[in-house]
Design a protein around this motif. Sequence first.
Motif, PDB file in Angstrom:
ATOM      1  N   GLY A 309       0.437   0.601  27.701  1.00 45.61           N
ATOM      2  CA  GLY A 309       1.480   1.408  27.078  1.00 45.61           C
ATOM      3  C   GLY A 309       1.573   2.852  27.526  1.00 45.61           C
ATOM      4  N   GLN A 310       0.713   3.288  28.455  1.00 48.19           N
ATOM      5  CA  GLN A 310       0.856   4.645  28.981  1.00 48.19           C
ATOM      6  C   GLN A 310       2.083   4.697  29.885  1.00 48.19           C
ATOM      7  N   GLU A 311       2.883   5.754  29.758  1.00 52.17           N
ATOM      8  CA  GLU A 311       4.118   5.830  30.539  1.00 52.17           C
ATOM      9  C   GLU A 311       4.495   7.281  30.807  1.00 52.17           C
ATOM     10  N   VAL A 312       4.949   7.520  32.034  1.00 52.45           N
ATOM     11  CA  VAL A 312       5.542   8.802  32.413  1.00 52.45           C
ATOM     12  C   VAL A 312       6.942   8.494  32.922  1.00 52.45           C
ATOM     13  N   ASP A 313       7.925   9.225  32.413  1.00 53.86           N
ATOM     14  CA  ASP A 313       9.328   8.867  32.639  1.00 53.86           C
ATOM     15  C   ASP A 313       9.737   8.917  34.106  1.00 53.86           C
ATOM     16  N   PHE A 314       9.403  10.000  34.806  1.00 52.26           N
ATOM     17  CA  PHE A 314       9.872  10.146  36.186  1.00 52.26           C
ATOM     18  C   PHE A 314       8.773  10.706  37.083  1.00 52.26           C
ATOM     19  N   ILE A 315       8.544  10.012  38.185  1.00 54.35           N
ATOM     20  CA  ILE A 315       7.607  10.448  39.218  1.00 54.35           C
ATOM     21  C   ILE A 315       8.435  10.748  40.461  1.00 54.35           C
ATOM     22  N   LEU A 316       8.415  11.990  40.908  1.00 52.49           N
ATOM     23  CA  LEU A 316       9.252  12.397  42.037  1.00 52.49           C
ATOM     24  C   LEU A 316       8.428  12.462  43.309  1.00 52.49           C
ATOM     25  N   ALA A 319       4.310  11.186  44.148  1.00 52.66           N
ATOM     26  CA  ALA A 319       3.563  11.747  43.013  1.00 52.66           C
ATOM     27  C   ALA A 319       3.432  13.254  43.119  1.00 52.66           C
ATOM     28  N   GLU A 320       4.433  13.896  43.697  1.00 56.37           N
ATOM     29  CA  GLU A 320       4.411  15.357  43.788  1.00 56.37           C
ATOM     30  C   GLU A 320       4.681  15.996  42.432  1.00 56.37           C
ATOM     31  N   VAL A 321       5.615  15.409  41.683  1.00 55.17           N
ATOM     32  CA  VAL A 321       5.978  15.949  40.378  1.00 55.17           C
ATOM     33  C   VAL A 321       6.043  14.801  39.375  1.00 55.17           C
ATOM     34  N   ALA A 322       5.405  14.996  38.227  1.00 53.42           N
ATOM     35  CA  ALA A 322       5.455  14.008  37.142  1.00 53.42           C
ATOM     36  C   ALA A 322       6.169  14.649  35.959  1.00 53.42           C
ATOM     37  N   ILE A 323       7.161  13.927  35.414  1.00 49.02           N
ATOM     38  CA  ILE A 323       8.011  14.498  34.365  1.00 49.02           C
ATOM     39  C   ILE A 323       8.064  13.559  33.174  1.00 49.02           C
ATOM     40  N   GLU A 324       7.748  14.085  32.018  1.00 51.73           N
ATOM     41  CA  GLU A 324       7.909  13.370  30.759  1.00 51.73           C
ATOM     42  C   GLU A 324       8.984  14.080  29.954  1.00 51.73           C
ATOM     43  N   VAL A 325       9.918  13.337  29.366  1.00 50.18           N
ATOM     44  CA  VAL A 325      11.006  13.926  28.596  1.00 50.18           C
ATOM     45  C   VAL A 325      10.784  13.644  27.119  1.00 50.18           C
ATOM     46  N   HIS A 338      -0.186  10.682  27.996  1.00 52.56           N
ATOM     47  CA  HIS A 338       0.182   9.853  29.141  1.00 52.56           C
ATOM     48  C   HIS A 338       0.289  10.685  30.408  1.00 52.56           C
ATOM     49  N   LEU A 339       0.868  11.855  30.278  1.00 54.20           N
ATOM     50  CA  LEU A 339       1.003  12.743  31.430  1.00 54.20           C
ATOM     51  C   LEU A 339      -0.374  13.213  31.899  1.00 54.20           C
ATOM     52  N   THR A 340      -1.277  13.442  30.954  1.00 53.03           N
ATOM     53  CA  THR A 340      -2.644  13.834  31.310  1.00 53.03           C
ATOM     54  C   THR A 340      -3.349  12.724  32.076  1.00 53.03           C
ATOM     55  N   ALA A 341      -3.145  11.476  31.639  1.00 56.20           N
ATOM     56  CA  ALA A 341      -3.764  10.334  32.336  1.00 56.20           C
ATOM     57  C   ALA A 341      -3.247  10.224  33.760  1.00 56.20           C
ATOM     58  N   PHE A 342      -1.937  10.395  33.929  1.00 57.38           N
ATOM     59  CA  PHE A 342      -1.372  10.346  35.283  1.00 57.38           C
ATOM     60  C   PHE A 342      -1.894  11.509  36.121  1.00 57.38           C
ATOM     61  N   GLN A 343      -1.974  12.665  35.512  1.00 56.87           N
ATOM     62  CA  GLN A 343      -2.444  13.866  36.200  1.00 56.87           C
ATOM     63  C   GLN A 343      -3.885  13.675  36.694  1.00 56.87           C
ATOM     64  N   PHE A 346      -3.670  11.017  39.740  1.00 59.33           N
ATOM     65  CA  PHE A 346      -2.876  11.260  40.942  1.00 59.33           C
ATOM     66  C   PHE A 346      -2.745  12.734  41.345  1.00 59.33           C
ATOM     67  N   SER A 347      -3.143  13.644  40.499  1.00 62.53           N
ATOM     68  CA  SER A 347      -3.104  15.084  40.800  1.00 62.53           C
ATOM     69  C   SER A 347      -1.755  15.562  41.340  1.00 62.53           C
ATOM     70  N   PRO A 348      -0.685  15.401  40.581  1.00 56.71           N
ATOM     71  CA  PRO A 348       0.620  15.885  41.045  1.00 56.71           C
ATOM     72  C   PRO A 348       0.630  17.405  41.185  1.00 56.71           C
ATOM     73  N   ARG A 349       1.490  17.900  42.047  1.00 57.85           N
ATOM     74  CA  ARG A 349       1.646  19.348  42.234  1.00 57.85           C
ATOM     75  C   ARG A 349       2.128  20.007  40.949  1.00 57.85           C
ATOM     76  N   GLN A 350       3.028  19.322  40.236  1.00 59.80           N
ATOM     77  CA  GLN A 350       3.499  19.815  38.948  1.00 59.80           C
ATOM     78  C   GLN A 350       3.519  18.669  37.940  1.00 59.80           C
ATOM     79  N   ALA A 351       3.070  18.948  36.744  1.00 56.44           N
ATOM     80  CA  ALA A 351       3.207  18.012  35.623  1.00 56.44           C
ATOM     81  C   ALA A 351       4.014  18.743  34.555  1.00 56.44           C
ATOM     82  N   ILE A 352       5.140  18.145  34.148  1.00 57.68           N
ATOM     83  CA  ILE A 352       6.106  18.851  33.313  1.00 57.68           C
ATOM     84  C   ILE A 352       6.521  17.987  32.128  1.00 57.68           C
ATOM     85  N   VAL A 353       6.583  18.603  30.952  1.00 58.87           N
ATOM     86  CA  VAL A 353       7.244  17.990  29.808  1.00 58.87           C
ATOM     87  C   VAL A 353       8.561  18.731  29.599  1.00 58.87           C
ATOM     88  N   VAL A 354       9.665  18.011  29.734  1.00 59.41           N
ATOM     89  CA  VAL A 354      10.975  18.584  29.433  1.00 59.41           C
ATOM     90  C   VAL A 354      11.217  18.349  27.947  1.00 59.41           C
TER      91      VAL A 354
END
Length: 385
Positions: A309-316, A319-325, A338-343, A346-354
Amino acid sequence: MKFERILKIDLPEKQSAFLWGPRKTGKTTYLNAHFPNSIVYDFLETDRFIEFSKKPSLLREELLAKNPSELKYPIILDEVQKVPQILDEVHWLIENKGLRFILCGSSARKLKRGHANLLGGRAWRFEMFPLVYSEVKDLKLLHALNRGMIPSHYLQDNARKSLTAYAQDYLKEEVFQEGLVRNAPAFSRFFDAMSYSHGELVNYSNIARDCAVDSKTVKEYFQILVDTLLGTFVEPYKKRQSRQVISKASKFYLFDVGIAGALTKRFLEEEKGELFGKALEHFIFTEIKAFRSYRDLTFDIHFWRTKNGQEVDFILGNAEVAIEVKGSGKVDSRDLRHLTAFQEEFSPRQAIVVSNERNARVVNKIRILPWRTFLEELWGEKIMR
């Protein structure tokens, strides 16, 4: 209100172009404004359509009779998919007379399925989207989510009736009249079933059961929506093979948040709740997709989801940018799991919650941004470039 569109079509000598986009996104208005001296053939005009369908060579005969000064500008063929055979004439005129064309339409499906001449790379591809954040002065979020971003709908006071009529017109004109499906009732049922699973993992079997057709037919119906520019699949991110990661099921988003709302009879009274959050997610996706096209970028847009059930909405990109809305006005630690788990993986350059928060802040290297700040950074090329 007049909108200054971001799309730029700057054609060098002897270069032609396709301009695709759903109806009412503003293609014709844009072309009239930017190419006022061009010769225009509009195949939505019934007499033109009938005339050129019977005799495509009329295009060559008429253009060869023009004064050369009139042919300095790109020749515009609007709704070109209605007369697929005319593309052979366009090809000849490009090759033998050096003419330039802008071929405008709302669907390439009929051209592809009819094996029409798509000019073998001689025409650049452009796409027109509904309005985006940078084109609308002082955008009001609920206004945009309820009415959508099609220009006429965004400006209209009673947009709900127009949104409903638009969806019905597409069913009738883009699909039925073009002969893209044979079973109209089944496709209508599919459209309803699809809209209620919009933005979720696509379950072909469940939708097929609701529509009383097989899964293969449902997949074909989805492809019709993609080919007619009504929607887009987002595939799962699966850089590393893992039994815990969902790697096959896709998500599907319609091209406009207002159309999706009309189909599900959604109307948002306030900026809170699950429906608001889903609409905001859809809106952010349409902005990212339009930004990628208008800036002529090629990064992928995926989502990430695990079986637990872990989910991140958009991976750009890769895996440069991970975005959760999140539609919440206050993002807490639970929203970051979930964003922390992905981070961590995969160590994205930016992890963002919109979010719908008022001010930007940073928590454990995760940037929590108001939706307006995120869009300003997106269009300012601070997210992807």
